[in-house]
Scaffold this active site. Structure first.
Site, PDB file in Angstrom:
ATOM      1  N   GLY A   6       0.767  -1.235   0.000  1.00 53.42           N
ATOM      2  CA  GLY A   6       0.000   0.000   0.000  1.00 53.42           C
ATOM      3  C   GLY A   6       0.797   1.283   0.000  1.00 53.42           C
ATOM      4  O   GLY A   6       0.238   2.358   0.224  1.00 53.42           O
ATOM      5  N   SER A   7       2.090   1.222  -0.293  1.00 58.71           N
ATOM      6  CA  SER A   7       2.904   2.450  -0.269  1.00 58.71           C
ATOM      7  C   SER A   7       2.487   3.419  -1.374  1.00 58.71           C
ATOM      8  O   SER A   7       2.452   4.640  -1.163  1.00 58.71           O
ATOM      9  CB  SER A   7       4.390   2.105  -0.394  1.00 58.71           C
TER      10      SER A   7
ATOM     11  N   LYS B 177       5.126  -0.839 -13.703  1.00 60.92           N
ATOM     12  CA  LYS B 177       6.506  -1.324 -13.594  1.00 60.92           C
ATOM     13  C   LYS B 177       6.812  -2.268 -14.753  1.00 60.92           C
ATOM     14  O   LYS B 177       5.965  -3.092 -15.148  1.00 60.92           O
ATOM     15  CB  LYS B 177       6.702  -2.059 -12.277  1.00 60.92           C
TER      16      LYS B 177
END
Length: 301
Positions: free
Chosen positions: A53-54, A160
């Site tokens: 959850g960053s 990513k």
């Protein structure tokens, strides 16, 4: 006590704990946004493969400043793993490839389209670069399928990637759907890693193509109407032509004053130790690890 590793000594790891982020990857999204400003006008945002959850924390802090009216803003975070609650974030434990997930997010947005979608997900790497790159590209395409159903025209997508020799094919495919495709390497991402991030700006799908998520359809079938799928064998003859390929512009994000993720910095020994921001989630292979420790897992002969 946890093992001593490079991650524990990394300055971004320490900064994440000091600033209350659940992982050092928060600085990657922060540095990307500082360069591309894709969160500046965002109202409805989706974070795919969000655990722990960053990135959702970054989205929450940037979209919900205390000094402005935030009543119309919404953030949805999706992951197969459970997540601890985050302020101003709606968490869904769901599969991003399933149509029910699309339906749930659409209902949460009250039928409105998303402005920004991101994915920091990655498979468990094997060390075989060609295999890891292929699996990661398939994960990106899965995230892209959901994104095409949710994004408004002009919206942005960030994911990513693992950069390899065949990555320009993915750039070319994304170029059919977005006005600008950029490969970015945040300074918080280690230079020794294949990891980078594909920043897709200005969603602009073909006018006659309507994306429809179906769990029984392949990725190629899904994108059949916009010509980014794999070239079929029968299309090669008699007038075979190569698929258009392109190389995205590469940008290093984060100024020279940013910390180098591959460097070693002195830390004040008087600084108190900080507890983890979030307790570790239970991975799906936890039971297998416990059986292995007990010697109950044997290799079949």
């Amino acid at each position: 006590m946890g093992k001593s590793s490079k991650d524990k000594r990394d300055l971004y790891y320490r900064k994440a704990k000091e600033q209350g982020y659940r992982a050092r990857s928060a600085f990657k999204l922060l540095q990307l946004d500082d360069d591309f400003h894709f969160l500046q006008q965002a109202v409805r945002v989706v974070d795919l493969c969000a655990a722990p959850g960053s990135w959702s924390q970054v989205l929450s802090r940037r979209l919900f400043p205390q000094s402005s009216d935030n009543s119309d803003r919404k953030i949805v975070a999706v992951d197969l793993q459970p997540m601890s609650p985050i302020d101003n974030v709606i968490t869904l434990q769901a599969d991003i490839t399933h149509p029910k997930t699309l339906q749930t997010i659409t209902e949460l947005f009250e039928g409105k389209k998303a402005d920004f979608i991101c994915s920091d997900g990655a498979p468990d790497v094997t060390g075989l670069h060609d295999l890891d790159e292929y699996v990661q590209q398939q994960l990106i395409l899965s995230a892209l399928q959901l994104s095409t159903c949710l994004l408004r025209k002009g919206g942005n997508f960030v994911a990513k990637i693992f950069r390899g020799r065949d990555i320009d094919m993915l750039y070319s495919q994304l170029g059919y759907l977005f006005e600008k495709v950029i490969c970015a390497k945040p300074r918080s991402s280690r230079g020794t890693s294949l990891e980078s991030f594909i920043v897709c700006l200005g969603y602009n799908p073909p006018a006659n193509w309507e994306p429809k998520l179906d769990v029984n359809s392949s990725v190629e079938d899904f994108f059949q109407g916009c010509d980014i799928g794999k070239l079929r064998l029968e299309d090669k003859c008699p007038n075979y032509h190569e698929e258009p390929r392109s190389i995205a512009t590469f940008i290093a994000c984060g100024g020279l004053s940013s910390f180098d993720s591959d460097a070693t910095y002195h830390v004040d020994t008087s600084t108190p130790a900080l507890d983890p921001v979030q307790s570790p989630t239970n991975p799906p292979y936890k039971k297998a690890l416990e059986l292995k420790r007990r010697g109950k897992m044997t290799r079949a002969i």
